[in-house]
Design a protein around this motif. Structure first.
Motif, PDB file in Angstrom:
ATOM      1  N   GLY A  39       0.823  -1.197   0.000  1.00  0.00           N
ATOM      2  CA  GLY A  39       0.000   0.000   0.000  1.00  0.00           C
ATOM      3  C   GLY A  39       0.855   1.243   0.000  1.00  0.00           C
ATOM      4  N   GLU A  40       0.324   2.305  -0.577  1.00  0.00           N
ATOM      5  CA  GLU A  40       1.055   3.574  -0.606  1.00  0.00           C
ATOM      6  C   GLU A  40       0.065   4.718  -0.624  1.00  0.00           C
ATOM      7  OE1 GLU A  40       4.151   5.201   0.192  1.00  0.00           O
ATOM      8  OE2 GLU A  40       4.941   3.640  -1.146  1.00  0.00           O
ATOM      9  N   VAL A  41       0.247   5.674   0.280  1.00  0.00           N
ATOM     10  CA  VAL A  41      -0.580   6.876   0.321  1.00  0.00           C
ATOM     11  C   VAL A  41       0.222   8.036  -0.249  1.00  0.00           C
ATOM     12  CG1 VAL A  41      -1.754   8.545   1.805  1.00  0.00           C
ATOM     13  CG2 VAL A  41      -1.887   6.099   2.326  1.00  0.00           C
ATOM     14  N   PHE A  42      -0.363   8.715  -1.233  1.00  0.00           N
ATOM     15  CA  PHE A  42       0.318   9.855  -1.854  1.00  0.00           C
ATOM     16  C   PHE A  42      -0.250  11.192  -1.377  1.00  0.00           C
ATOM     17  CE2 PHE A  42       0.495   6.382  -5.060  1.00  0.00           C
ATOM     18  CZ  PHE A  42       1.858   6.139  -4.982  1.00  0.00           C
ATOM     19  N   SER A  43      -1.568  11.234  -1.182  1.00  0.00           N
ATOM     20  CA  SER A  43      -2.226  12.476  -0.771  1.00  0.00           C
ATOM     21  C   SER A  43      -3.632  12.148  -0.302  1.00  0.00           C
ATOM     22  CB  SER A  43      -2.285  13.461  -1.946  1.00  0.00           C
ATOM     23  OG  SER A  43      -3.154  12.972  -2.959  1.00  0.00           O
ATOM     24  N   ASP A  44      -4.386  13.185   0.071  1.00  0.00           N
ATOM     25  CA  ASP A  44      -5.796  12.973   0.411  1.00  0.00           C
ATOM     26  C   ASP A  44      -6.575  12.448  -0.789  1.00  0.00           C
ATOM     27  OD1 ASP A  44      -5.230  13.921   2.891  1.00  0.00           O
ATOM     28  OD2 ASP A  44      -6.215  15.864   2.645  1.00  0.00           O
ATOM     29  N   ASP A  45      -6.066  12.723  -1.990  1.00  0.00           N
ATOM     30  CA  ASP A  45      -6.796  12.387  -3.217  1.00  0.00           C
ATOM     31  C   ASP A  45      -6.410  11.054  -3.823  1.00  0.00           C
ATOM     32  OD1 ASP A  45      -8.344  14.757  -3.381  1.00  0.00           O
ATOM     33  OD2 ASP A  45      -6.615  15.849  -4.173  1.00  0.00           O
ATOM     34  N   LEU A  46      -5.334  10.450  -3.351  1.00  0.00           N
ATOM     35  CA  LEU A  46      -4.847   9.261  -4.049  1.00  0.00           C
ATOM     36  C   LEU A  46      -4.069   8.322  -3.132  1.00  0.00           C
ATOM     37  CD1 LEU A  46      -4.324   7.732  -6.747  1.00  0.00           C
ATOM     38  CD2 LEU A  46      -2.294   9.176  -7.039  1.00  0.00           C
ATOM     39  N   TYR A  47      -4.475   7.048  -3.152  1.00  0.00           N
ATOM     40  CA  TYR A  47      -3.634   6.003  -2.576  1.00  0.00           C
ATOM     41  C   TYR A  47      -3.825   4.731  -3.383  1.00  0.00           C
ATOM     42  CZ  TYR A  47      -7.564   3.981   0.234  1.00  0.00           C
ATOM     43  OH  TYR A  47      -8.728   3.402   0.677  1.00  0.00           O
ATOM     44  N   LEU A  48      -2.968   3.740  -3.155  1.00  0.00           N
ATOM     45  CA  LEU A  48      -3.010   2.545  -3.995  1.00  0.00           C
ATOM     46  C   LEU A  48      -2.749   1.279  -3.200  1.00  0.00           C
ATOM     47  CD1 LEU A  48       0.027   1.268  -4.537  1.00  0.00           C
ATOM     48  CD2 LEU A  48       0.230   3.167  -6.120  1.00  0.00           C
ATOM     49  N   LEU A  49      -3.139   0.165  -3.821  1.00  0.00           N
ATOM     50  CA  LEU A  49      -2.816  -1.174  -3.358  1.00  0.00           C
ATOM     51  C   LEU A  49      -2.278  -1.944  -4.558  1.00  0.00           C
ATOM     52  CD1 LEU A  49      -5.980  -1.874  -1.199  1.00  0.00           C
ATOM     53  CD2 LEU A  49      -3.645  -1.829  -0.323  1.00  0.00           C
ATOM     54  N   LYS A  50      -1.144  -2.591  -4.386  1.00  0.00           N
ATOM     55  CA  LYS A  50      -0.505  -3.339  -5.465  1.00  0.00           C
ATOM     56  C   LYS A  50      -0.445  -4.810  -5.060  1.00  0.00           C
ATOM     57  CE  LYS A  50       3.834  -2.499  -6.254  1.00  0.00           C
ATOM     58  NZ  LYS A  50       5.105  -1.892  -6.695  1.00  0.00           N
ATOM     59  N   PHE A  51      -1.163  -5.655  -5.803  1.00  0.00           N
ATOM     60  CA  PHE A  51      -1.275  -7.079  -5.485  1.00  0.00           C
ATOM     61  C   PHE A  51      -0.333  -7.899  -6.372  1.00  0.00           C
ATOM     62  CE2 PHE A  51      -5.192  -5.081  -4.291  1.00  0.00           C
ATOM     63  CZ  PHE A  51      -5.667  -5.773  -3.189  1.00  0.00           C
ATOM     64  N   ASP A  52       0.478  -8.714  -5.744  1.00  0.00           N
ATOM     65  CA  ASP A  52       1.320  -9.674  -6.460  1.00  0.00           C
ATOM     66  C   ASP A  52       1.200 -10.982  -5.686  1.00  0.00           C
ATOM     67  OD1 ASP A  52       3.154 -11.045  -7.931  1.00  0.00           O
ATOM     68  OD2 ASP A  52       4.781  -9.589  -7.712  1.00  0.00           O
ATOM     69  N   VAL A  53       0.200 -11.794  -6.075  1.00  0.00           N
ATOM     70  CA  VAL A  53      -0.238 -12.929  -5.248  1.00  0.00           C
ATOM     71  C   VAL A  53      -0.309 -14.206  -6.080  1.00  0.00           C
ATOM     72  CG1 VAL A  53      -2.107 -13.819  -3.799  1.00  0.00           C
ATOM     73  CG2 VAL A  53      -1.576 -11.372  -3.783  1.00  0.00           C
ATOM     74  N   PHE A  54       0.031 -15.305  -5.459  1.00  0.00           N
ATOM     75  CA  PHE A  54      -0.122 -16.625  -6.078  1.00  0.00           C
ATOM     76  C   PHE A  54      -0.815 -17.526  -5.064  1.00  0.00           C
ATOM     77  CE2 PHE A  54       1.083 -20.880  -7.423  1.00  0.00           C
ATOM     78  CZ  PHE A  54       0.982 -20.799  -8.810  1.00  0.00           C
ATOM     79  N   LEU A  55      -2.067 -17.890  -5.364  1.00  0.00           N
ATOM     80  CA  LEU A  55      -2.846 -18.719  -4.445  1.00  0.00           C
ATOM     81  C   LEU A  55      -2.531 -20.194  -4.645  1.00  0.00           C
ATOM     82  CD1 LEU A  55      -6.415 -17.137  -4.520  1.00  0.00           C
ATOM     83  CD2 LEU A  55      -4.586 -16.730  -2.899  1.00  0.00           C
ATOM     84  N   HIS A  56      -2.552 -20.940  -3.552  1.00  0.00           N
ATOM     85  CA  HIS A  56      -2.363 -22.387  -3.624  1.00  0.00           C
ATOM     86  C   HIS A  56      -3.694 -23.128  -3.625  1.00  0.00           C
ATOM     87  CE1 HIS A  56       1.800 -21.468  -3.201  1.00  0.00           C
ATOM     88  NE2 HIS A  56       1.657 -20.991  -1.978  1.00  0.00           N
ATOM     89  N   ASN A  57      -4.769 -22.412  -3.318  1.00  0.00           N
ATOM     90  CA  ASN A  57      -6.125 -22.967  -3.378  1.00  0.00           C
ATOM     91  C   ASN A  57      -7.075 -21.876  -3.852  1.00  0.00           C
ATOM     92  OD1 ASN A  57      -5.863 -25.746  -1.988  1.00  0.00           O
ATOM     93  ND2 ASN A  57      -4.892 -24.364  -0.515  1.00  0.00           N
TER      94      ASN A  57
END
Length: 316
Positions: A39-57
């Protein structure tokens, strides 16, 4: 500031994947999944979540109980990987194969299904409603198609520049200027998306209006396990002409309808082969292939091996 909501969101994912949180990053490597959510917060107007996931089920209802940050508009970007089982959804009552960007102010929680053994790389940008509608109001065509007080969900494919920027955001690893680079890329992606939506609406491209209809047609094919449904029936069910359905389906999903039907049939045939309670001839008949040999030929052309070879390799 959105920081408390980001922390609540990361806590949710940490619980879901039995991970640990450090420096706004959830990390995990266990029987459930491996990977990270940053996760990263840039300002009141913008933040993000970056998913890099590998599920086993396989996991369903991912994100169902996320924090409600309805004052933000979601920009969900997915990398373009061809996989018939990869679905993302904003509670649309049907699954969307995300190989592009979904823009939504859906007040419900972000919710998706993710199959096992498929790499998941998603970028979720959260843009404040105020800033989002500042961009909307720059385009007369978008002002007509996106209303502030109404729920909306729009979808578009990624052009080469958008895809390149998305890939770059997963590669950034600069300890000094990483956050600044990420913020610039995020704003660039948002602006590119708004520009593309605006151009499409100016050109009277009603793709966003037909989005749910397209997904409905696609889901009908999936529900029927790829059966040879007449295109006229799909068009009628979707409220579009045959030619329009063909055009938009290929544009969004990057595959003709008949080819997608065949992909679904072949995926279903794999499940039936592994289940083992039907002969190859019975499976071929059930899935609408003219003969068992026709099924074998199509299967081998698509996967590079025959149904018998597939079953033998899985059992070894």
């Amino acid at each position: 500031m959105p920081q408390p909501k980001l922390q609540e969101t990361l806590s949710y994912w940490s619980t879901t994947f039995n991970g640990s949180i450090e420096n706004n990053c959830v990390s995990f490597n266990n029987d459930i999944a491996s990977g990270s959510i940053k996760g990263e917060v840039f300002s009141d107007d913008l933040y993000l979540l970056k998913f890099d996931v590998f599920l086993h089920n396989d996991l369903s209802d991912l994100g169902k109980n996320l924090v409600n940050d309805s004052e933000y508009v979601n920009f969900l970007f997915g990398q373009q990987e061809v996989n018939a089982s990869k679905y993302i959804a904003f509670d649309l009552e049907r699954r969307i194969d995300l190989r592009g960007v979904v823009v939504s102010n859906d007040k419900k929680s972000l919710n998706w299904f993710q199959p096992a053994k498929v790499p998941l790389k998603l970028l979720l940008l959260k843009v404040s409603e105020e800033n989002f509608f500042r961009l909307v109001n720059k385009s007369e065509s978008l002002k007509k198609s996106i209303e502030k007080e109404k729920s909306f969900t729009q979808f578009d494919s990624l052009d080469p520049v958008m895809l390149g920027t998305l890939l770059r955001m997963f590669e950034i690893d600069d300890p000094i200027y990483g956050k600044e680079l990420m913020e610039h890329c995020a704003n660039y992606l948002i602006t590119l998306t708004m520009s593309k939506l605006s151009v499409n609406s100016i050109d009277n491209d009603d793709s966003s209006l037909n989005m749910n209809a397209l997904f409905h047609a696609r889901q009908l094919i999936i529900d029927k396990k790829g059966a040879d449904i007449p295109i006229e029936f799909l068009a009628k069910e979707s409220g579009m002409s045959v030619s329009r359905l063909r055009l938009l389906f290929k544009t969004f999903f990057e595959v003709p309808i008949y080819q997608f039907q065949q992909q679904i049939r072949l995926e279903e045939s794999k499940k039936l082969l592994l289940k083992g309670d039907k002969t190859q001839a019975m499976i071929a008949m059930d899935l609408g292939f003219s003969t068992s040999s026709h099924f074998t030929a199509v299967f081998k052309k698509y996967y590079g091996y025959t149904p018998k070879e597939f079953k033998k390799n899985q059992n070894d």
